[in-house]
Design a protein around this motif. Structure first.
Motif, mmCIF file in Angstrom:
data_model
loop_
_atom_site.group_PDB
_atom_site.id
_atom_site.type_symbol
_atom_site.label_atom_id
_atom_site.label_comp_id
_atom_site.label_asym_id
_atom_site.label_seq_id
_atom_site.Cartn_x
_atom_site.Cartn_y
_atom_site.Cartn_z
ATOM 1 N N LEU A 136 0.827 -1.204 0.000
ATOM 2 C CA LEU A 136 0.000 0.000 0.000
ATOM 3 C C LEU A 136 0.859 1.251 0.000
ATOM 4 O O LEU A 136 0.461 2.289 -0.512
ATOM 5 C CB LEU A 136 -0.947 0.008 1.201
ATOM 6 N N ARG A 137 2.049 1.172 0.573
ATOM 7 C CA ARG A 137 2.890 2.367 0.679
ATOM 8 C C ARG A 137 3.771 2.555 -0.550
ATOM 9 O O ARG A 137 4.062 3.679 -0.946
ATOM 10 C CB ARG A 137 3.815 2.245 1.902
ATOM 11 N N ARG A 138 4.224 1.441 -1.118
ATOM 12 C CA ARG A 138 5.222 1.560 -2.171
ATOM 13 C C ARG A 138 4.564 1.861 -3.506
ATOM 14 O O ARG A 138 3.432 1.461 -3.756
ATOM 15 C CB ARG A 138 5.992 0.238 -2.264
ATOM 16 N N ASP A 139 5.285 2.528 -4.392
ATOM 17 C CA ASP A 139 4.796 2.737 -5.748
ATOM 18 C C ASP A 139 4.573 1.384 -6.416
ATOM 19 O O ASP A 139 5.335 0.450 -6.199
ATOM 20 C CB ASP A 139 5.830 3.518 -6.574
#
Lengths: 326, 305
Positions: free
Chosen positions: A322-325
């Motif tokens: 969810l956080r990473r590109d």
């Protein structure tokens, strides 16, 4: 999402189901033989003089026996072939960019993918464990070894925990590394390392072991399938006596740790001299063990540890994706 | 009307490498916008930021009135097609149609089936076994079936033959004409873009060079031809994109900043292709080296209009 998960992974499901069925057939056929042998031997035993347990009876087939031991590695099957590619293969093929650009959030995509996979892993571990537990029950009753590493790890609850952990580890390393092959390698190494570490260094300490002292002449044996952690003899000074190799023992005490009055027992005397018997009263035998009654507590604790580890790995996967590109 | 896309100071860095620097653009609703630039200029980065697949290092991007986010309603309005045409290689086109039907609120399965039937692309074969062009057609049909408000296409026509390309672009133009659709597409094929696009965003070396309606952009630029003389006065008033000097004459492509008063120079209009080449050439001369104009751009003249 369920539709897509099923469509993407149904071949894996069919292969997994086929493996389970094949294993079940082998287990049920030989398991019935084992049970027959066991009951026949037990009947013979009671018809004779009665016996506490049937030592050394060989039961079952070699091949299936090997197969049963091999189920130690069963969690790896789901971890390596289902878990590691789950995210990594999609990232490699770019299909996450297809899935994540439908009207579906990544969180929903993950929930369904991971949820179904975890369920599949639990069923995989559970079915194998149920078969192995049933197959092994006569052997366990005979050999009283259900606590031994290599037995404890095959039965009842823990295989479910191991399968969930292997799956979680596969998914998380795939999500982190984004490539299938390295994820497979990390899953393999990580699973073995964690299993070995917990078996060797953590499992003995789930509950404080019981230590019982007894006389060396009438030594104490715990009831049932207990798990021996340590055993030895304390000398008259209260210190443990080293147990060297290549030296004759009497009542668990090496010759060089006994007084001279006991030398006769090493020269063929059937009973020790009175002075020796007196001296022996100052030695104490101890045994440190986990009582057989704690089996289920240990199963529960170990399963819990692996379920929590699996949960942590899944949570890490969620945060990562969810956080990473994309 | 609210713009389909607005970016303000949008910047994306990967480590120390800037993929996009201080990008401020506006794409109004209902446009077909051409995203042009040499390889590595930041086109894919910009499209991915707009789609919400990656997050900006700095600045902001507003798409369809909101920041790109993980929200089914936002995602339903975006159609993004990556350059490498990601599809599940072992699944058939029909599988993809059904997946789309399960995953999207508005989904037009029939349109895909009809379109692929007319292109004679089998619905039941694994897409991994289709040709590259057929796969691209499947992906494009799927992205249209989603009925998004904004289409972000990263080199969508690269895999198509010229006829298929023309048909697809006509399809896009129809979709936009019906209303409610905006398209941003990157491509090296300026001739294709010129045919359907009415808006342009030009990137070079991670920065925006030009952004606006093509008619306005062309009106802003002129070619000035005159004798070989000192041009500092012109350069002071206008932005010279490209200057070509020979002993006999000087040819300047300028972005106008008011009227040109020097009577020695004759002004004429500039074509899109020339303009694009001029901007890309400027970049190539500013940063000399093997990374010049992409090969495809130098051949666009052969395409024929």
């Amino acid at each position: 999402m369920t539709w897509l998960v099923w469509r993407q992974h149904r071949i894996q499901f069919y292969v997994g189901a086929a493996l389970l069925v094949a294993f079940a057939v082998a287990i049920v056929i030989t398991g019935a033989q084992v049970a027959n042998q066991f009951h026949a031997a037990q009947a013979a035993c009671t018809a004779g003089h009665g016996c506490r347990h049937l030592g050394g009876l060989f039961m079952g087939s070699d091949v299936v026996g090997f197969l049963v031991i091999a189920t130690l590695g069963a969690p790896l099957v789901v971890g390596l072939f289902w878990g590691a590619p789950l995210v990594a293969a999609e990232v490699e093929a770019g299909t996450t960019q297809f899935a994540w650009m439908q009207s579906v959030t990544r969180w929903r995509w993950l929930r369904f993918k991971v949820g179904w996979m975890m369920l599949a892993a639990a069923v995989w571990g559970g079915v194998i464990s149920a078969l192995v537990t049933w197959w092994s029950s006569p052997t366990n009753a005979e050999q009283l070894n259900q606590f031994n590493p290599g037995r404890f790890d095959l039965m009842d609850l823990v295989p479910v925990g191991y399968s969930l952990f292997a799956m979680g580890l596969g998914i998380a390393s795939g999500a982190l590394l984004r490539r299938t092959l390295p994820a497979v390698a990390v899953t393999l190494a990580g699973f073995i390392a964690v299993r070995v570490a917990i078996t060797l260094w953590v499992r003995p300490h789930y509950l404080t072991a019981v230590t019982t002292f007894s006389s060396v002449v009438n030594n104490f044996t715990p009831a049932g399938a207990y798990w021996k952690i340590a055993q030895g003899v304390l000398g008259p000074n209260g210190k443990p006596i080293p147990q060297p190799n290549g030296i004759p023992f009497f009542n668990g005490i090496p010759q060089n740790a006994l007084p001279a009055s006991c030398s006769s027992v090493f020269n063929g005397a059937s009973t020790p001299a009175p002075a020796c018997a007196q001296a022996l009263a100052h030695y104490r035998e101890f045994i440190t063990y986990q009582p057989a009654s704690r089996f289920w507590a240990f199963q529960g604790i170990e399963t819990g540890i692996f379920v929590v580890l699996a949960g942590g790995l899944v949570a890490a996967t969620v945060i990562l994706l969810l956080r990473r590109d994309a | 009307m609210t713009p389909a896309i607005t970016t303000t100071g949008l910047t994306k860095r990967y480590g120390k490498v800037a993929a996009l620097t201080d990008c401020t653009i506006t794409v109004p609703e209902g446009r077909i916008s051409a995203l042009i630039g040499p390889n590595g200029a930041g086109k894919t980065t910009l499209l991915r930021l707009e789609a919400g697949l990656s997050r900006p290092t700095a600045g902001q991007v507003i798409v369809n009135g909101g920041t790109p986010r993980q929200d089914p309603a936002f995602l339903a309005d975006i159609g993004y097609l990556a350059q490498d045409i990601p599809l599940y290689r072992r699944l058939s086109a029909e599988d993809h149609i059904q997946a789309g039907a399960h995953l999207n609120p508005r989904w037009d399965s029939e349109s895909v089936r009809e379109r692929l039937a007319s292109l004679k692309i089998p619905l039941d074969r694994a897409v991994g076994k289709l040709s590259g062009g057929q796969r691209a057609q499947v992906a494009l049909a799927l992205i249209l079936a989603k009925r998004p408000r904004l289409l972000l296409l990263d080199e969508p026509v690269a895999a198509l033959d010229p006829l298929a390309r023309r048909n697809f672009l006509a399809l896009l133009a129809d979709g936009v004409a019906v209303g409610g659709l905006t398209v941003v597409m990157s491509s090296h094929l300026v001739a294709d873009l010129e045919r359907v696009c009415d808006h342009i965003v030009m990137l070079s070396a991670s920065r925006v060079q030009v952004c606006g309606d093509i008619d306005d952009v062309l009106a802003e630029h002129q070619v000035l031809v005159g004798p070989n003389k000192d041009t500092t006065a012109i350069e002071r008033d206008h932005y010279v994109v490209q200057a070509t000097r020979t002993p006999r004459q000087t040819r300047l492509l300028v972005r106008l900043n008011g009227p040109v008063i020097d009577p020695a120079f004759q002004a004429s209009d500039v074509g899109l292709e020339e303009l694009v080449l001029a901007y890309l050439g400027e970049e190539a001369s500013a940063a000399p080296g093997p990374s010049g104009i992409p090969a495809q751009l130098t051949t666009v003249g052969d395409e024929g209009k």
